[in-house]
Scaffold this motif. Structure first.
Motif: not given
Length: 77
Positions: A49-54, A36-43
């Protein structure tokens, strides 16, 4: 649209996505805090992200884009 957020104690983290302007969105998925932190930091890129989880929703999205592209190409001929 996609978001990440913690539970009210900041222990468990979740991601949630909305496709096609859906008010309720997709079911939230529990994720690890560091992810989650990596996503928030635009990493992590949003599409990745969407491909991974949806993945099934992204497949439907890609199919709709491809169909629209094909229709536009047919119209321009």
């Amino acid at each position: 649209m996609v978001s990440v957020y913690p539970d009210r104690f900041g222990i468990r983290w979740f991601t949630k996505a909305w496709f096609n302007n859906s008010e309720s969105g997709e079911a939230a998925i529990e994720i690890e805090r560091q992810i989650a932190v990596n996503f928030i930091r635009d990493l992590v890129e949003k599409d990745e992200w969407l491909e991974e989880y949806y993945p099934s929703q992204m497949e439907a999205y890609r199919n709709a884009i491809n169909q629209t592209r094909e229709q536009l190409l047919k119209q321009s001929v």
